[in-house]
Design an enzyme around this catalytic site. Structure first.
Site, PDB file in Angstrom:
ATOM      1  N   TYR A  80       1.193  -1.283   0.060  1.00 23.16           N
ATOM      2  CA  TYR A  80       0.347   0.081  -0.484  1.00 23.16           C
ATOM      3  C   TYR A  80       1.144   1.392   0.010  1.00 23.16           C
ATOM      4  O   TYR A  80       0.453   2.439  -0.528  1.00 23.16           O
ATOM      5  CB  TYR A  80      -0.987  -0.182   1.186  1.00 23.16           C
ATOM      6  CG  TYR A  80      -1.773   1.075   1.526  1.00 23.16           C
ATOM      7  CD1 TYR A  80      -2.699   1.361   0.429  1.00 23.16           C
ATOM      8  CD2 TYR A  80      -1.364   2.424   1.923  1.00 23.16           C
ATOM      9  CE1 TYR A  80      -4.358   1.937   0.642  1.00 23.16           C
ATOM     10  CE2 TYR A  80      -2.484   3.613   1.408  1.00 23.16           C
ATOM     11  CZ  TYR A  80      -3.997   3.177   1.246  1.00 23.16           C
ATOM     12  OH  TYR A  80      -4.246   4.292   1.598  1.00 23.16           O
ATOM     13  N   PHE A 132      -7.611  19.214 -25.660  1.00 19.42           N
ATOM     14  CA  PHE A 132      -7.842  17.638 -25.464  1.00 19.42           C
ATOM     15  C   PHE A 132      -9.125  17.261 -24.703  1.00 19.42           C
ATOM     16  O   PHE A 132      -9.589  18.691 -23.571  1.00 19.42           O
ATOM     17  CB  PHE A 132      -6.568  16.325 -25.081  1.00 19.42           C
ATOM     18  CG  PHE A 132      -7.424  15.233 -25.096  1.00 19.42           C
ATOM     19  CD1 PHE A 132      -7.405  14.620 -26.497  1.00 19.42           C
ATOM     20  CD2 PHE A 132      -7.692  14.648 -23.913  1.00 19.42           C
ATOM     21  CE1 PHE A 132      -7.261  13.154 -26.180  1.00 19.42           C
ATOM     22  CE2 PHE A 132      -8.085  12.795 -23.862  1.00 19.42           C
ATOM     23  CZ  PHE A 132      -8.254  12.530 -25.209  1.00 19.42           C
ATOM     24  N   THR A 133     -10.279  16.486 -24.885  1.00 15.51           N
ATOM     25  CA  THR A 133     -12.019  16.549 -24.265  1.00 15.51           C
ATOM     26  C   THR A 133     -11.028  16.266 -22.498  1.00 15.51           C
ATOM     27  O   THR A 133     -12.079  17.626 -22.459  1.00 15.51           O
ATOM     28  CB  THR A 133     -12.293  15.400 -25.023  1.00 15.51           C
ATOM     29  OG1 THR A 133     -11.649  14.495 -24.841  1.00 15.51           O
ATOM     30  CG2 THR A 133     -13.190  15.485 -26.239  1.00 15.51           C
ATOM     31  N   ASP A 222       1.503  18.762 -21.780  1.00 21.59           N
ATOM     32  CA  ASP A 222       0.817  16.845 -21.662  1.00 21.59           C
ATOM     33  C   ASP A 222       1.384  15.886 -22.492  1.00 21.59           C
ATOM     34  O   ASP A 222       2.000  16.312 -24.830  1.00 21.59           O
ATOM     35  CB  ASP A 222      -0.847  17.101 -21.945  1.00 21.59           C
ATOM     36  CG  ASP A 222      -1.443  15.480 -22.529  1.00 21.59           C
ATOM     37  OD1 ASP A 222      -1.193  15.051 -22.339  1.00 21.59           O
ATOM     38  OD2 ASP A 222      -2.660  16.005 -22.509  1.00 21.59           O
ATOM     39  N   LYS A 265      -0.780   5.656 -23.022  1.00 21.86           N
ATOM     40  CA  LYS A 265      -0.316   5.929 -24.293  1.00 21.86           C
ATOM     41  C   LYS A 265       0.957   5.731 -24.064  1.00 21.86           C
ATOM     42  O   LYS A 265       2.154   4.623 -24.528  1.00 21.86           O
ATOM     43  CB  LYS A 265      -0.671   7.248 -24.870  1.00 21.86           C
ATOM     44  CG  LYS A 265      -2.381   6.710 -25.152  1.00 21.86           C
ATOM     45  CD  LYS A 265      -2.801   8.119 -25.098  1.00 21.86           C
ATOM     46  CE  LYS A 265      -4.364   7.934 -24.960  1.00 21.86           C
ATOM     47  NZ  LYS A 265      -4.706   9.505 -25.308  1.00 21.86           N
ATOM     48  N   ARG A 388     -14.086  12.079 -34.250  1.00 21.13           N
ATOM     49  CA  ARG A 388     -13.562  13.452 -33.032  1.00 21.13           C
ATOM     50  C   ARG A 388     -13.967  14.906 -34.182  1.00 21.13           C
ATOM     51  O   ARG A 388     -13.366  15.474 -35.764  1.00 21.13           O
ATOM     52  CB  ARG A 388     -12.372  13.083 -33.659  1.00 21.13           C
ATOM     53  CG  ARG A 388     -11.297  12.296 -33.105  1.00 21.13           C
ATOM     54  CD  ARG A 388     -11.243  12.782 -31.818  1.00 21.13           C
ATOM     55  NE  ARG A 388     -11.894  12.104 -30.834  1.00 21.13           N
ATOM     56  CZ  ARG A 388     -12.121  12.475 -29.759  1.00 21.13           C
ATOM     57  NH1 ARG A 388     -10.757  12.202 -28.372  1.00 21.13           N
ATOM     58  NH2 ARG A 388     -13.068  12.060 -28.678  1.00 21.13           N
ATOM     59  N   PHE A 454     -19.941  12.485 -26.277  1.00 19.56           N
ATOM     60  CA  PHE A 454     -19.669  11.218 -27.071  1.00 19.56           C
ATOM     61  C   PHE A 454     -19.597   9.948 -26.506  1.00 19.56           C
ATOM     62  O   PHE A 454     -19.420   8.988 -27.071  1.00 19.56           O
ATOM     63  CB  PHE A 454     -18.487  11.847 -26.947  1.00 19.56           C
ATOM     64  CG  PHE A 454     -16.899  12.306 -27.109  1.00 19.56           C
ATOM     65  CD1 PHE A 454     -17.180  13.392 -26.142  1.00 19.56           C
ATOM     66  CD2 PHE A 454     -16.854  10.697 -26.619  1.00 19.56           C
ATOM     67  CE1 PHE A 454     -15.713  13.409 -25.092  1.00 19.56           C
ATOM     68  CE2 PHE A 454     -15.074  11.512 -26.239  1.00 19.56           C
ATOM     69  CZ  PHE A 454     -14.266  11.917 -25.851  1.00 19.56           C
TER      70      PHE A 454
HETATM   71  C1  LIG Z   1      -5.132  10.029 -24.543  1.00 18.33           C
HETATM   72  C2  LIG Z   1      -5.311  11.416 -23.937  1.00 18.33           C
HETATM   73  C3  LIG Z   1      -5.494  12.356 -22.067  1.00 18.33           C
HETATM   74  C4  LIG Z   1      -5.914  10.976 -21.612  1.00 18.33           C
HETATM   75  O1  LIG Z   1      -5.313   9.927 -21.132  1.00 18.33           O
HETATM   76  P1  LIG Z   1      -6.393   9.107 -20.355  1.00 18.33           P
HETATM   77  O2  LIG Z   1      -5.564   8.335 -19.478  1.00 18.33           O
HETATM   78  O3  LIG Z   1      -7.446   8.418 -21.902  1.00 18.33           O
HETATM   79  O4  LIG Z   1      -7.481   9.038 -19.674  1.00 18.33           O
HETATM   80  C5  LIG Z   1      -4.606  13.115 -21.850  1.00 18.33           C
HETATM   81  N1  LIG Z   1      -4.170  13.305 -23.164  1.00 18.33           N
HETATM   82  C6  LIG Z   1      -4.264  13.653 -24.333  1.00 18.33           C
HETATM   83  C7  LIG Z   1      -2.770  14.189 -25.662  1.00 18.33           C
HETATM   84  C8  LIG Z   1      -3.734  12.588 -24.979  1.00 18.33           C
HETATM   85  O5  LIG Z   1      -4.005  11.482 -26.024  1.00 18.33           O
END
Ligand SMILES: *Cc1c(COP(=O)(O)O)cnc(C)c1O
Length: 481
Positions: A80, A132-133, A222, A265, A388, A454
């Site tokens: 933990y 980004f969304t 980011d 990613k 998108r 979406f």
């Molecule tokens: C996917 C993504 C996020 C969010 O990441 P999640 O792990 O899916 O929450 C933030 N910024 C960018 C540019 C992304 O492509």
């Protein structure tokens, strides 16, 4: 590794890995796909994965792991508090970025939540190349707004600009002159997702962060899609071509006060984290992690995923590995472009992006051309992409539609997942759909959620176009595929 050249000179992307474990795919007969699309409310997010042939929705959390990543999972240290796995992850990130203050979080949007909670006050603005969304949703939820200053040419679908994610430096300067005291932070997104996975140059990041520093504004990277962006800096930015990926990684990192990433990613696994350069700021932000994510040494992540990610970070520094995505995407985009299908050019990272506004120019923006194209793409071959465009926007305060500046269907290429023959199939079915685009009609909401509509919205076709499209498909390919 430079691209492998064929005797016949045709540029063909090559898989620099071999298959060790597989997952069986099914291709449902066309008529059944229509039923599944109806059940999913014409929203590709609501499809079951087992009903999909090629899942190109996203590259988030669906990249193939390497043997070494899987092997590393066995040594994960479950605790933990004080997990050795956490310290290994922190040390690896410090080795790559020079920043050793790591706030762990379960995924990218969790990092965005923590950043917004800490920095954004009502009336604040976050300036960025492009939104980004999830980043935008967290900022606006707290009463902030976003200001997007990507260069105008970045939004033009067909272009030869190598770095369409670059921020307009003149506009940024003017913005800081007016708004710097009201600015929560500057957010630079690598591999700019919503404009087609388009990279930002090192030179542009350098100038933007210099301007922010002069204005006294915190700069945030980011880095979720930094992998592709590193590749493009090395291959498209003349002054950077002699640096290794590791050196470019460090040079980029050195520009920013804060770096956050989605480990779904960046690192080929599942997780996330925020690196904070300033020690005092880091400790002030720490409180938010146990509250929203988990204790400070796991932040909601599985330690197995963290171990895999540590190896994934090193693999991200390997040009052989990170060139796969961009090379497959370029093959797909260039073939489609040559056949006259409107695609976003130049090919970026993340996926191939079809210009739905142009392909389905007969569908009004309020009937979501990109959403309709996503539904049609599943009908025409079992391929799942992601809308998108306008459907991914939120309505204006007065209830009217906010028409997206770009209206695309994204076909993501999860890393190391699809082969060349599968890519050829995608190209073939996109071409078929393009040739039958007149059959595709619009969509309208049956159930419309207030935020991030979406994801879970339910829609229906305007008219009976899906039936007509399936009939045409069956006439060409038969009942069984
Ligand atoms: C996917 C993504 C996020 C969010 O990441 P999640 O792990 O899916 O929450 C933030 N910024 C960018 C540019 C992304 O492509």
């Amino acid at each position: 590794m430079p691209e492998i050249r064929f005797y016949n000179r045709k540029p063909v992307p090559m898989e620099m890995h071999k298959v060790k474990i597989v997952q069986k795919l099914t291709l449902l007969p066309a008529q059944q796909r229509l039923e599944k699309m109806q059940e999913a409310g014409f929203n590709t997010f609501m499809l079951h994965n087992g009903d999909i042939f090629l899942d190109m929705l996203t590259d988030s959390g669906v990249n193939a792991m390497s043997d070494n990543m899987q092997a590393a999972m066995l040594r994960a240290d479950d605790a933990y508090a004080g997990s050795e796995t956490f310290y290994r992850m922190r040390d690896k990130l410090e080795e790559l970025t020079g920043i050793g203050n790591l706030l762990p979080a379960h995924q990218g949007r969790a990092c965005e939540n923590i950043l917004a909670q800490y920095f954004v006050k009502p009336g604040n603005v976050v300036v960025m190349n492009y939104h980004f969304t999830t980043a935008k949703a967290h900022i606006t939820r707290l009463g902030g707004r976003v200001e997007e200053l990507v260069k105008e040419e970045g939004l033009i679908p067909k272009s030869t600009l190598p770095f369409k994610g670059d921020i307009d430096l003149e506009k940024l300067k003017a913005f800081f002159a007016q708004e710097k005291d009201n600015t929560a932070f500057m957010r630079i997104e690598a591999g700019t997702n919503l404009i087609g996975g388009q990279p930002i140059s090192f030179a542009n990041m350098k100038e933007a962060t210099d301007l922010a520093r002069k204005a006294g504004v915190i700069s945030v990277l980011d880095a979720s899609l930094l992998q592709d962006n590193l590749y493009f800096i090395k291959t498209r930015e003349e002054s950077m071509k002699d640096f290794s990926i590791r050196e470019i990684m460090r040079k980029v990192s050195d520009l920013f006060d804060i770096i956050y990433f989605s480990g779904r990613k960046f690192g080929f696994a599942r997780g996330g984290g925020i690196l904070v350069r300033d020690e005092a700021l880091f400790h002030n932000m720490e409180d938010l992690v146990p509250m929203f994510e988990g204790f400070l040494t796991y932040g909601g992540m599985s330690v197995k995923e963290m171990e895999a990610m540590i190896i994934g970070f090193d693999e991200t520094m390997d040009m052989d590995i990170i060139s796969q995505g961009p090379q497959f995407i370029r093959h797909c985009v260039d073939e489609l472009d040559a056949m006259g299908v409107p695609v976003i050019t130049p090919a970026g990272g993340l996926g191939a992006h079809l210009n739905a506004r142009e392909i389905l120019s007969h569908i009004p923006a309020e009937q979501y051309p990109a959403g309709a194209l996503a539904a049609a793409m599943y009908l025409a071959g079992g391929i799942r992409g992601m809308e998108r465009g306008t459907l991914s926007e939120e309505r204006n305060p007065d209830g009217s539609e906010r028409i997206a500046s770009v209206e695309m269907l994204r076909l993501a290429f999860p890393r190391r997942v699809f082969t060349l023959s599968q890519t050829e199939y995608v190209i073939d079915r996109v071409k078929w759909l393009f040739d039958h685009r007149d059959l595709v009609g619009g969509l309208r909401f049956v159930h419309e959620p207030k935020t991030l509509r979406f994801f879970t919205g339910v829609l229906e076709p305007v008219g009976d176009w899906p039936q007509k499209l399936i009939q045409a498909y069956i006439a060409d390919f038969g009942e069984d595929q």
